[in-house]
Design an enzyme around this catalytic site. Structure first.
Site, short mmCIF file in Angstrom:
data_model
loop_
_atom_site.label_atom_id
_atom_site.label_comp_id
_atom_site.label_asym_id
_atom_site.label_seq_id
_atom_site.Cartn_x
_atom_site.Cartn_y
_atom_site.Cartn_z
N ARG A 173 -8.87 14.08 -6.86
CA ARG A 173 -9.84 14.05 -5.76
C ARG A 173 -10.54 15.40 -5.57
O ARG A 173 -10.77 15.84 -4.45
CB ARG A 173 -9.16 13.66 -4.44
CG ARG A 173 -8.59 12.27 -4.39
CD ARG A 173 -9.68 11.20 -4.46
NE ARG A 173 -9.15 9.89 -4.16
CZ ARG A 173 -8.55 9.11 -5.05
NH1 ARG A 173 -8.42 9.50 -6.31
NH2 ARG A 173 -8.08 7.93 -4.69
N SER A 246 -8.91 6.07 2.16
CA SER A 246 -7.75 6.94 2.46
C SER A 246 -8.22 8.13 3.27
O SER A 246 -9.17 8.81 2.87
CB SER A 246 -7.14 7.47 1.16
OG SER A 246 -6.67 6.43 0.37
N GLU A 342 -8.76 13.70 3.12
CA GLU A 342 -9.48 13.42 1.88
C GLU A 342 -10.98 13.46 2.11
O GLU A 342 -11.71 14.04 1.32
CB GLU A 342 -9.04 12.06 1.32
CG GLU A 342 -9.42 11.89 -0.13
CD GLU A 342 -9.73 10.47 -0.50
OE1 GLU A 342 -10.77 9.94 -0.06
OE2 GLU A 342 -8.95 9.89 -1.27
N1 EPU Z 1 2.63 2.33 1.34
C1 EPU Z 1 3.28 2.33 2.55
N2 EPU Z 1 2.60 1.89 3.65
C2 EPU Z 1 1.34 1.43 3.59
C3 EPU Z 1 0.67 1.42 2.35
C4 EPU Z 1 1.33 1.88 1.23
O1 EPU Z 1 4.41 2.73 2.64
O2 EPU Z 1 0.81 1.05 4.64
C5 EPU Z 1 3.35 2.84 0.16
C6 EPU Z 1 3.86 1.71 -0.70
O3 EPU Z 1 5.16 2.04 -1.10
C7 EPU Z 1 2.96 1.72 -1.91
C8 EPU Z 1 2.55 3.19 -2.00
O4 EPU Z 1 2.51 3.63 -0.65
O5 EPU Z 1 3.62 1.30 -3.06
C9 EPU Z 1 1.20 3.39 -2.63
O6 EPU Z 1 0.22 2.61 -1.95
P1 EPU Z 1 -1.17 2.24 -2.62
O7 EPU Z 1 -0.96 1.58 -3.94
O8 EPU Z 1 -2.01 1.51 -1.65
O9 EPU Z 1 -1.82 3.65 -2.97
P2 EPU Z 1 -2.01 4.99 -2.12
O10 EPU Z 1 -1.29 6.06 -2.84
O11 EPU Z 1 -1.70 4.83 -0.69
C10 EPU Z 1 -4.08 5.72 -3.53
C11 EPU Z 1 -5.48 6.18 -3.33
C12 EPU Z 1 -6.38 4.99 -2.99
C13 EPU Z 1 -6.31 3.98 -4.12
C14 EPU Z 1 -4.85 3.56 -4.30
C15 EPU Z 1 -4.65 2.65 -5.47
C16 EPU Z 1 -5.35 8.46 -2.52
C17 EPU Z 1 -5.53 9.37 -1.37
N3 EPU Z 1 -5.54 7.17 -2.27
O12 EPU Z 1 -3.60 5.21 -2.29
O13 EPU Z 1 -7.70 5.48 -2.92
O14 EPU Z 1 -7.10 2.85 -3.85
O15 EPU Z 1 -4.04 4.73 -4.55
O16 EPU Z 1 -4.81 3.40 -6.64
O17 EPU Z 1 -5.08 8.91 -3.63
C18 EPU Z 1 -9.30 6.41 -1.42
O18 EPU Z 1 -9.24 7.44 -2.09
O19 EPU Z 1 -10.07 6.30 -0.43
C19 EPU Z 1 -8.45 5.29 -1.77
C20 EPU Z 1 -8.41 4.17 -1.03
#
Ligand code: EPU
Length: 346
Positions: A173, A246, A342
């Site tokens: 990012r 995010s 972010e």
């Molecule tokens: N999780 C929770 N609670 C929640 C949601 C998720 O505990 O409400 C935990 C779960 O264990 C899940 C893990 O977090 O397995 C990861 O969640 P997710 O796959 O949704 O990914 P993220 O790490 O929260 C990142 C990016 C997103 C992108 C997703 C999928 C960042 C800051 N965010 O989110 O990007 O869509 O991975 O690759 O790196 C963005 O940048 O705006 C964005 C939405």
């Protein structure tokens, strides 16, 4: 709001509302708003005193920004459109896209013409010009893998530059353009896209979604379909409820700290990040503090995804920021981990 100047390839509006130009849909105004349809106009525009002396903000579709106040200077919006295949040897093509194109439209365009690579990045809001600035990423892919070079106006040099991928300083990012925001205005991006590519389906949930769709041999379009379905389920749609995706980055900590936290919190998702670092799930940390769904007035932590802050209607940017601070302080007190926003916070 009336235009105070109309030039060749641009329009200038004074005291312009930005509420329709940020996906949080918070109220804010710009002293001057300039829509640039032809990047060639930048030379003329940057010659004006107002652009030399007043603070400058470059805005795409406003999907990664939070205004907590008005912008006291010039907001520049690059609205140039166009997609052109520069060369294509049948296996790979080099494609030039103007900064104002919508990102998801370009992803769909590339898939429709048989190119692979961008399928994991489907449905990310924003413009093509914004994509390299924060090196957008999702479901195991980042845009930097497909960027050949970025064309940007360099305010220091006063001309257009082509910056090769290796010189863009891409990171999680992050990029040169984000670190030196006041210097570069991205005007176009050139992509290198293959026709054949092993689909990347290792990210949690992707294989399951493909199986649910009955897909046994995934292709770029079917992976895009699976990821679009996951996103629509997990992430609040900015067309329906104000948000900027995010709100925090997943924090990078050293591996020792990650191991210690994991010892106390066995459920905490941790991903290796190289160089002795590990990435923690910010969503998990936030949810563990009990913040998921927390609402203060119209500002809230999404009930769908703990990493996303939402505007239920009439929240101001300052109210959303106050909630973000509360979340950040809570996570820091409980886990000793600093969350970094972010989006750009004004
Ligand atoms: N999780 C929770 N609670 C929640 C949601 C998720 O505990 O409400 C935990 C779960 O264990 C899940 C893990 O977090 O397995 C990861 O969640 P997710 O796959 O949704 O990914 P993220 O790490 O929260 C990142 C990016 C997103 C992108 C997703 C999928 C960042 C800051 N965010 O989110 O990007 O869509 O991975 O690759 O790196 C963005 O940048 O705006 C964005 C939405």
């Amino acid at each position: 709001m009336t235009a105070i100047a109309e030039g060749d390839g641009y329009t200038i509006v004074e005291n312009a509302s930005l509420q329709g130009r940020n996906t949080f849909r918070v109220p804010a105004r710009a002293k001057l708003l300039i829509d640039v349809r032809k990047p060639a106009a930048l030379g003329e525009l940057f010659g004006y005193a107002a652009l030399k002396t007043q603070p400058l903000l470059v805005l795409g579709e406003g999907s990664n920004i939070l205004f907590t106040r008005d912008w006291p200077g010039v907001v520049l919006s690059i609205a140039a459109r166009g997609i052109a295949v520069l060369d294509d040897d049948g296996d790979r093509a080099r494609i030039r896209v103007e900064a104002g194109e919508n990102w998801n439209d370009f992803v769909r365009w590339s898939l429709g013409r048989g190119f692979a690579g961008l399928e994991n990045l489907v449905l990310i809001p924003g413009t093509v010009g914004a994509a390299p600035i924060q090196n957008i990423g999702a479901y195991g892919a980042e845009v930097r893998e497909f960027v050949a070079c970025v064309e940007a106006w360099d305010r220091n040099a006063g001309n257009l530059l082509r910056i090769d991928n290796a010189d863009c300083a891409f990171d999680y990012r992050d990029s040169l353009f984000k670190r030196d925001r006041n210097r570069y205005v991205v005007t176009a991006v050139e992509f290198g896209l293959p026709r054949q590519r092993e689909p990347r389906i290792d990210y949690a949930g992707v294989r399951e979604e493909l199986a649910a769709l009955g897909v046994t041999e995934p292709t770029a379009p079917t992976v895009a379909k699976a990821i679009a379905r996951i996103r629509m389920r997990k992430l609040p749609n900015p067309a329906l409820i104000g948000n900027a995706g995010s709100f925090f980055k997943n924090p990078l900590v050293d591996t020792a700290k990650a191991a210690a936290l994991r010892g106390q919190q066995p459920g905490l998702p941790v991903w290796p990040a190289g160089d002795g670092r590990a990435k923690l799930s910010a969503a998990w940390l936030i949810e563990s503090c009990g913040f998921k769904g927390l609402r203060e007035g119209d500002a809230a932590v999404s009930e769908q995804h703990a990493l996303v802050l939402v505007n239920h209607g009439h929240a101001s940017g300052a109210q959303i920021w106050a909630l973000a601070e509360r979340v950040r302080n809570g996570v820091c007190t409980r886990f000793g981990v600093e969350l970094e926003p972010e989006p750009l916070v004004i």
